[in-house]
Design an enzyme around this catalytic site. Structure first.
Site, PDB file in Angstrom:
ATOM      1  N   ASP A 245      -3.216   2.680  -1.247  1.00  0.00           N
ATOM      2  CA  ASP A 245      -2.365   3.014  -2.393  1.00  0.00           C
ATOM      3  C   ASP A 245      -2.879   4.284  -3.074  1.00  0.00           C
ATOM      4  O   ASP A 245      -4.072   4.585  -3.023  1.00  0.00           O
ATOM      5  CB  ASP A 245      -2.388   1.834  -3.387  1.00  0.00           C
ATOM      6  CG  ASP A 245      -1.284   1.955  -4.422  1.00  0.00           C
ATOM      7  OD1 ASP A 245      -0.350   2.757  -4.241  1.00  0.00           O
ATOM      8  OD2 ASP A 245      -1.367   1.236  -5.441  1.00  0.00           O
TER       9      ASP A 245
ATOM     10  N   ASN B 246       9.206  -0.978   0.218  1.00  0.00           N
ATOM     11  CA  ASN B 246       9.194   0.499   0.317  1.00  0.00           C
ATOM     12  C   ASN B 246      10.525   1.078   0.808  1.00  0.00           C
ATOM     13  O   ASN B 246      10.801   2.261   0.599  1.00  0.00           O
ATOM     14  CB  ASN B 246       8.065   0.993   1.240  1.00  0.00           C
ATOM     15  CG  ASN B 246       6.682   0.868   0.632  1.00  0.00           C
ATOM     16  OD1 ASN B 246       5.694   0.754   1.343  1.00  0.00           O
ATOM     17  ND2 ASN B 246       6.588   0.887  -0.693  1.00  0.00           N
TER      18      ASN B 246
END
Ligand code: FPP
Length: 240
Positions: free
Chosen positions: A15, A63
């Protein structure tokens, strides 16, 4: 590092690519590009140190909701990675695998993925598992549905057991992660390996994924080495 305390399976929530780019006034895609360089560095380091399974959370089911251009760039980066790294995977005896709703991936990406998986399937030094279009809840649902289907017409109808359900996961032979690393400081699992991480050690670092390289990875392994894994037992039981 003594091999005994080396985690057999490391799973990483990569991330912070967007923040890395934004802090440099760059497009988010540049963050993903630099993130792909971290992927190369960490795969190389994990393999060299003897980690047997490395799972990377490269793209979640959520996503897909990102801007189309970003999704496209991520798929392109993945395709480039697969093409560029095939030789290295063969040289280093790395087997590429993937978990997730792979049928959702664009055709060209899926083809490259399948080609790389086929070419590397006999490699045995390390399994590199990419979580792509992956959701932990979806994996559990898929496993339950598959287990129920397998029982249809089965006269016994005994309860589904843990071991029985596991057989229906995306990669049933892969042991649970010993260590789950998350970069960029967020304290959550974000739908990653929900079942498998029940007893994983968690390591969260503020370092953004594009800055996470060999030194940072070794830092996570050193932190893991100091953990006492009890699996719900008492300290006396596990140290006996
Ligand atoms: C999280 O950063 C990262 C991703 C959603 C994708 C990870 C992809 C790569 C590392 C590159 C390509 C992958 C491979 C396997 C070559 P973010 O965009 O959520 O960052 P932010 O939270 O700072 O916005």
């Amino acid at each position: 590092m003594p091999r005994k305390s080396l985690p057999r399976h490391v799973a990483i929530i990569m991330d912070g690519n967007g923040r890395w780019a934004q802090s440099r006034k760059l497009d988010r895609v540049e963050g993903h590009r630099e993130g792909a360089r971290s992927v190369r560095a960490i795969v190389e380091t994990a393999r060299r140190l003897g980690v047997r399974y490395l799972t990377l959370y490269a793209f979640s089911t959520e996503n897909w909701g990102r801007p189309t251009a970003e999704v496209r760039s991520l798929m392109e980066l993945l395709g480039e990675y697969l093409e560029d790294e095939l030789k290295e995977m063969m040289d280093q005896q790395i087997r590429l695998r993937a978990i997730g709703s792979l049928d959702q991936l664009p055709g060209p990406t899926r083809e490259k993925l399948e080609k790389t998986m086929r070419a590397t399937r006999r490699n045995r030094r390390m399994d590199l598992i990419l979580a792509l279009s992956y959701g932990g809840r979806q994996e559990i649902l898929d496993a339950v549905n598959s287990a129920v289907r397998a029982r249809n017409g089965n006269a016994g109808k005994s309860s589904i057991t843990e071991a029985g359900l596991r057989r229906h996961f995306y990669a049933p032979d892969v042991p649970d992660p010993d260590l789950v690393i998350r970069t960029s400081g967020e304290l959550r699992l974000s739908n990653f390996l929900l079942w498998q991480s029940a007893y994983s050690e968690l390591y969260v670092t503020e370092t953004l994924w594009p800055d996470f390289r060999e030194k940072e990875f070794k830092g996570a392994l050193r932190a893991y080495e100091k953990r006492e894994r009890r699996f719900g037992l008492t300290r006396e039981q596990v140290t006996a």
